[in-house]
Design an enzyme around this catalytic site. Structure first.
Site, PDB file in Angstrom:
ATOM      1  CG  ASP A  26       8.872   8.785 -26.430  1.00  0.00           C
ATOM      2  OD1 ASP A  26       9.763   8.051 -25.966  1.00  0.00           O
ATOM      3  OD2 ASP A  26       8.919   9.273 -27.570  1.00  0.00           O
ATOM      4  CD1 TRP A  31      12.989  12.986 -16.317  1.00  0.00           C
ATOM      5  CD2 TRP A  31      14.077  11.200 -15.480  1.00  0.00           C
ATOM      6  NE1 TRP A  31      12.974  13.077 -14.950  1.00  0.00           N
ATOM      7  CE2 TRP A  31      13.631  11.996 -14.406  1.00  0.00           C
ATOM      8  CE3 TRP A  31      14.783  10.023 -15.201  1.00  0.00           C
ATOM      9  CZ2 TRP A  31      13.855  11.660 -13.073  1.00  0.00           C
ATOM     10  CZ3 TRP A  31      15.018   9.682 -13.877  1.00  0.00           C
ATOM     11  CH2 TRP A  31      14.554  10.499 -12.827  1.00  0.00           C
ATOM     12  CG  ASN A  74       9.061  -0.672 -27.168  1.00  0.00           C
ATOM     13  OD1 ASN A  74       8.062  -0.342 -26.538  1.00  0.00           O
ATOM     14  ND2 ASN A  74       9.724   0.198 -27.920  1.00  0.00           N
ATOM     15  CD1 TRP A  75       8.683  -7.623 -28.982  1.00  0.00           C
ATOM     16  CD2 TRP A  75       9.715  -8.405 -27.153  1.00  0.00           C
ATOM     17  NE1 TRP A  75       7.714  -8.129 -28.131  1.00  0.00           N
ATOM     18  CE2 TRP A  75       8.329  -8.623 -26.996  1.00  0.00           C
ATOM     19  CE3 TRP A  75      10.563  -8.816 -26.119  1.00  0.00           C
ATOM     20  CZ2 TRP A  75       7.765  -9.212 -25.883  1.00  0.00           C
ATOM     21  CZ3 TRP A  75      10.008  -9.415 -24.991  1.00  0.00           C
ATOM     22  CH2 TRP A  75       8.628  -9.603 -24.884  1.00  0.00           C
ATOM     23  NE  ARG A  77      12.866   0.816 -26.583  1.00  0.00           N
ATOM     24  CZ  ARG A  77      12.654   2.007 -26.068  1.00  0.00           C
ATOM     25  NH1 ARG A  77      13.062   2.285 -24.856  1.00  0.00           N
ATOM     26  NH2 ARG A  77      12.013   2.931 -26.743  1.00  0.00           N
ATOM     27  NE  ARG A 203       8.654   8.432 -33.845  1.00  0.00           N
ATOM     28  CZ  ARG A 203       9.687   9.154 -33.456  1.00  0.00           C
ATOM     29  NH1 ARG A 203      10.157  10.108 -34.245  1.00  0.00           N
ATOM     30  NH2 ARG A 203      10.266   8.961 -32.289  1.00  0.00           N
TER      31      ARG A 203
HETATM   32  C1  FPP Z   1       9.468   5.153 -23.832  1.00  0.00           C
HETATM   33  O1  FPP Z   1      10.574   5.935 -23.422  1.00  0.00           O
HETATM   34  C2  FPP Z   1       9.055   4.290 -22.751  1.00  0.00           C
HETATM   35  C3  FPP Z   1       8.967   2.924 -22.781  1.00  0.00           C
HETATM   36  C4  FPP Z   1       9.240   2.110 -23.980  1.00  0.00           C
HETATM   37  C5  FPP Z   1       8.597   2.165 -21.592  1.00  0.00           C
HETATM   38  C6  FPP Z   1       7.422   2.761 -20.917  1.00  0.00           C
HETATM   39  C7  FPP Z   1       7.202   2.177 -19.604  1.00  0.00           C
HETATM   40  C8  FPP Z   1       6.890   2.921 -18.512  1.00  0.00           C
HETATM   41  C9  FPP Z   1       6.708   4.368 -18.506  1.00  0.00           C
HETATM   42  C10 FPP Z   1       6.583   2.270 -17.236  1.00  0.00           C
HETATM   43  C11 FPP Z   1       5.367   1.439 -17.404  1.00  0.00           C
HETATM   44  C12 FPP Z   1       4.850   0.951 -16.184  1.00  0.00           C
HETATM   45  C13 FPP Z   1       4.186  -0.199 -16.077  1.00  0.00           C
HETATM   46  C14 FPP Z   1       3.523  -0.476 -14.831  1.00  0.00           C
HETATM   47  C15 FPP Z   1       4.105  -1.197 -17.149  1.00  0.00           C
HETATM   48  P1  FPP Z   1      11.947   5.744 -24.181  1.00  0.00           P
HETATM   49  O2  FPP Z   1      12.714   4.694 -23.453  1.00  0.00           O
HETATM   50  O3  FPP Z   1      11.696   5.447 -25.622  1.00  0.00           O
HETATM   51  O4  FPP Z   1      12.596   7.143 -23.986  1.00  0.00           O
HETATM   52  P2  FPP Z   1      13.604   7.874 -25.007  1.00  0.00           P
HETATM   53  O5  FPP Z   1      12.822   8.110 -26.275  1.00  0.00           O
HETATM   54  O6  FPP Z   1      13.940   9.135 -24.284  1.00  0.00           O
HETATM   55  O7  FPP Z   1      14.773   6.967 -25.196  1.00  0.00           O
END
Ligand code: FPP
Length: 254
Positions: A26, A31, A74-75, A77, A203
């Site tokens: 997460d 970032w 996550n869909w 988004r 969580r």
């Molecule tokens: C959560 O961060 C991250 C995700 C929903 C996507 C995770 C995917 C990767 C780390 C790359 C995966 C790689 C492969 C090869 C499938 P967030 O977007 O929720 O971050 P935030 O809470 O700061 O908004």
């Protein structure tokens, strides 16, 4: 958090490496935001972290590394972000399969895969096929995965087997339920010993709800794209300080 000296591999006990490590990756969006970049830049960097941690975990002797890459929620988004995340497995496997094979890492995926775009399914299926003879760490991606829907599907399967009289209701027990979950084929390694969540959120977010009954949890403030070898090793050291009793007593107290 453990105050270990960085990179001090000697203090990691090779006989007490968590066999199954699960990670909620997460903080990619935050970032990117901190750097005034689009959110997807965080996901791209997060993919690099996946490569780093796969190698470190495999070298340490972790047997299963389960990574939560995309949840059934996550869909919701924005479509562009979903599209970008769905392309990540394509980019990841097209550049990384040779390294996975070199490191004897076998790819596995769990989730409702037939809802994924065709090219994501193809990338995943090719990687599974190309690494099928690897005998080292299992790199297990949770893609379009949700713990509750996993349990729902398992219950439906079990009900069908009872109705078809393949099993009787008296056969339904914890082991049978574990066998019917998406981690079933991992056998004795199916339940994580250690669950890590990055980015400071406290969580579980519908991840491995059944399997984490006795997992050790570590929450770190580090955002996933900043997560690295040293931090992972510190968390392994922290895990090694935990006293896992599984509901029983310490040996010294019994
Ligand atoms: C959560 O961060 C991250 C995700 C929903 C996507 C995770 C995917 C990767 C780390 C790359 C995966 C790689 C492969 C090869 C499938 P967030 O977007 O929720 O971050 P935030 O809470 O700061 O908004």
């Amino acid at each position: 958090m453990a105050k270990s000296s960085l990179n001090n591999d000697l203090s990691i006990d090779p006989l007490n490496i968590p066999q199954h490590v699960a990670i909620i990756m997460d903080g990619n969006g935050r970032w990117a935001k901190k750097r005034h970049l689009p959110r997807v830049a965080g996901h791209r960097q997060g993919m690099q972290t996946v490569k780093t941690i796969t190698k470190v975990a495999s070298d340490l002797g972790v047997k299963v590394l389960t990574l939560y890459a995309f949840s059934t929620e996550n869909w919701k988004r924005p479509a562009d972000e979903v599209k970008f995340i769905m392309n990540l497995p394509v980019a990841f496997f097209s550049s990384f399969v040779p390294d996975l094979i070199k490191n004897n890492v076998k790819v596995r995926v769990m989730g409702i895969l037939d809802q994924l775009p065709k090219k994501t399914q193809e990338a995943v299926n090719n990687a599974i096929e190309e690494t099928k003879n690897c005998t080292g760490m299992v790199l297990n991606f949770a893609l379009n995965y949700g713990g509750r829907s996993e349990i729902e599907l398992a219950v439906k399967d079990i009900v069908k087997e009872v109705e078809a009289e393949k099993i009787s209701s008296a056969d339904v027990n914890e082991d049978l339920i574990s066998d019917h979950l998406m981690t079933g084929s991992l056998g004795s390694l199916r339940d994580p010993d250690l669950l890590i969540r990055t980015s400071g959120e406290l969580r579980i977010s519908n991840f491995l709800l059944w399997q984490i009954a006795y997992s050790e949890f570590i929450f770190t403030d580090t955002l996933w794209p900043d997560f690295n070898e040293n931090i992972f090793k510190e968390l392994i050291l922290e895990y090694q300080k935990r006293d896992r009793r599984f509901g029983g007593l310490d040996k010294k107290d019994s």
